[in-house]
Design a protein around this motif. Structure first.
Motif: not given
Ligand code: EPZ
Length: 455
Positions: A281-300
């Protein structure tokens, strides 16, 4: 005065501090775990849907929020028995004795929330009449309800606007209708769904909102016995049925809260694990987050958010789902004040959702707001002069200031800006955050924020 962090003893995230004025000492990266519960923008609608059932409903993962309390109280004045369920955070809603409430009891809820407008269809089905008090909600635009009232009239409701609210009646009951929304309005789509499911005959809804919270509402209505099909190109077909039963439903997680904490993590250069957050449900947010210099790890069981390195500028435009949600732009803007370059945030959903940037500028941010956007072109939302754009140039150091919270998401942004700034800030009006962020102050404390509750 309650300190959230005494001698490194951090307030247990399970307790919730309350207070309306905070003294915040910035410069501490937020680190740790927060857990998000059910979505504010689904749970309240699910509670209203229980009115449509002949038997009790059970709603799970209900967040402890003032919006939920307002809807609970409005259901109770209409005779719905609401009680805590066997599972923590669950509610049992028993609609078997629904009767019309007394005007003064309803009017007491005037201005408290926007959700009462969604009582129209269910009350018309149950009682043949309804009175809806003046609505509340964040002051981010004039928040009209013309799409809602036009739809209700198409179902056969008689709508009378009074100085104190709206009186509706449906002496001949409600019949299925063909409704084409001028804009994929979340609220108007919910209005149609909650009315059509028990209307006589078929309803075709075109240009519908399809946010994950809407799809979750459709799922719980289907559990009640509703017949709803989701067609291509924002078309939803509903076959009205005579009766519905109660549902047992676990709310979808609050992706707006999850996105808020993700923005806080990179604004303060910290690291936050958001329990309950889901990637889908956060795909679009995560793309922008990554482009803004964020890093995310998806866990269970959640998603970890932090910086990947220096923050980068981005150009974003808010839109309906699956676009970048308007509720995500305010917290992210705080992080963009620390990005190396020039970002643009183009708000196309609400006409007054950039006011929060005044406080950021006061703290040292370089933000220029263009009230009519940066380009001419057709307005997305008909009859609304929207399209504002903020140009953010960073990185600029933020320094503490005295700020007053304007609305829910803007208020969250002010707190994060104070945590990002050097020195001390005083943030007033924080109480509004209890509308959309469960146990907000306790979570801040659990993440190592250094603040005092002043009043
Ligand atoms: C819901 O508001 C959410 N609130 C908002 O979240 C969210 O920002 C918004 O949807 C958009 O996703 C709740 O669900 C309680 P709309 P809603 O109808 O239903 C105009 C938050 O911070 N419009 O999709 O009110 C309207 O003025 C809140 O959690 C009309 O013109 O949003 C706006 O410009 C803020 N006439 C646009 O459409 C109408 O009859 C989108 O509104 C209805 C809406």
């Amino acid at each position: 005065m309650t300190r959230a962090m005494q001698d490194d003893t951090i307030v247990d995230a399970g307790t919730s501090l309350s207070g309306d004025v905070l003294a915040i000492r910035g410069g501490h990266p937020l680190r740790g775990r927060v857990d998000v519960k059910g979505a504010k923008n689904l749970a309240t609608k699910a509670m209203v849907a229980s009115l449509l059932g002949e038997t009790s409903s059970v709603l799970r993962d209900v967040p402890v929020l003032s919006d939920v309390a307002v809807v609970r109280s409005l259901l109770e004045v209409h005779g719905v028995r609401v009680s805590e369920g066997d599972e923590t955070g669950s509610l049992v809603l028993d609609p078997r004795d629904v009767e019309s409430a007394h005007f003064e009891e309803i009017d007491a809820h005037a201005g408290a929330s926007r959700i009462p407008i969604l009582f129209c269809g269910p009350l018309l089905h149950r009682l043949g009449q309804a009175f809806i008090p003046d609505l509340g909600g964040c002051r981010i635009g004039d928040r009209p309800i013309d799409f809602h009232l036009d739809a209700l009239r198409k179902f056969g409701a008689i709508v009378e606007k009074l100085p104190s609210g709206i009186r509706l009646s449906a002496p001949d009951g409600l019949k299925g209708a063909n409704i084409h929304l001028p804009y994929p309005s979340v609220g108007a789509t919910e209005q149609v769904l909650l009315t059509a499911v028990r209307a006589k005959g078929e309803t075709e809804l075109r240009n519908a909102a399809i946010e994950p919270e809407i799809m979750d509402l459709i799922a719980l209505l289907q559990k009640m016995g509703a017949i709803i099909s989701y067609e291509p190109n924002r078309v939803i077909l509903i076959e009205g049925v005579e009766t519905l039963r109660g549902y047992d439903h676990r709310c979808i997680f609050d992706r707006n809260e999850a996105a808020s904490w993700a923005s806080a993590a990179i604004a303060t250069d910290g690291e936050i694990f958001v329990g309950g957050a889901k990637q889908q449900e956060m795909l679009t947010f995560l793309n922008v987050f990554r482009k803004a210099g964020g890093w995310f790890d998806v866990h269970e069981d959640g998603i970890l958010f932090r910086r990947a390195g220096d923050l980068q500028p981005v150009i974003i435009e808010t839109d309906v789902h699956p676009g970048f949600m308007t509720d995500w732009q305010q917290p992210l803007t705080v992080a963009l004040t620390q990005a190396h370059g020039r970002s643009i945030v183009h708000e196309t959903v609400y006409e007054n959702r950039m006011g929060f940037t005044d406080a950021l500028v006061k703290m040292g941010a370089d933000i220029v707001v263009h009230p009519h956007g940066l380009q001419d072109g057709p307005r997305r939302v008909p009859r609304r002069d929207l399209e504002q754009a903020a140009v953010i140039t960073g990185p600029t150091p933020l320094r503490g200031a005295k700020i007053v919270v304007p609305d829910l998401r803007g208020g969250y942004s002010h707190v994060i800006a104070a945590l990002t700034a050097s020195g001390e800030s005083t943030v007033s009006g924080v109480d509004i955050l209890n509308r959309g962020y469960e146990k907000f102050l306790a979570k801040l404390g659990a993440l190592g924020a250094d603040f005092d509750v002043l009043g």
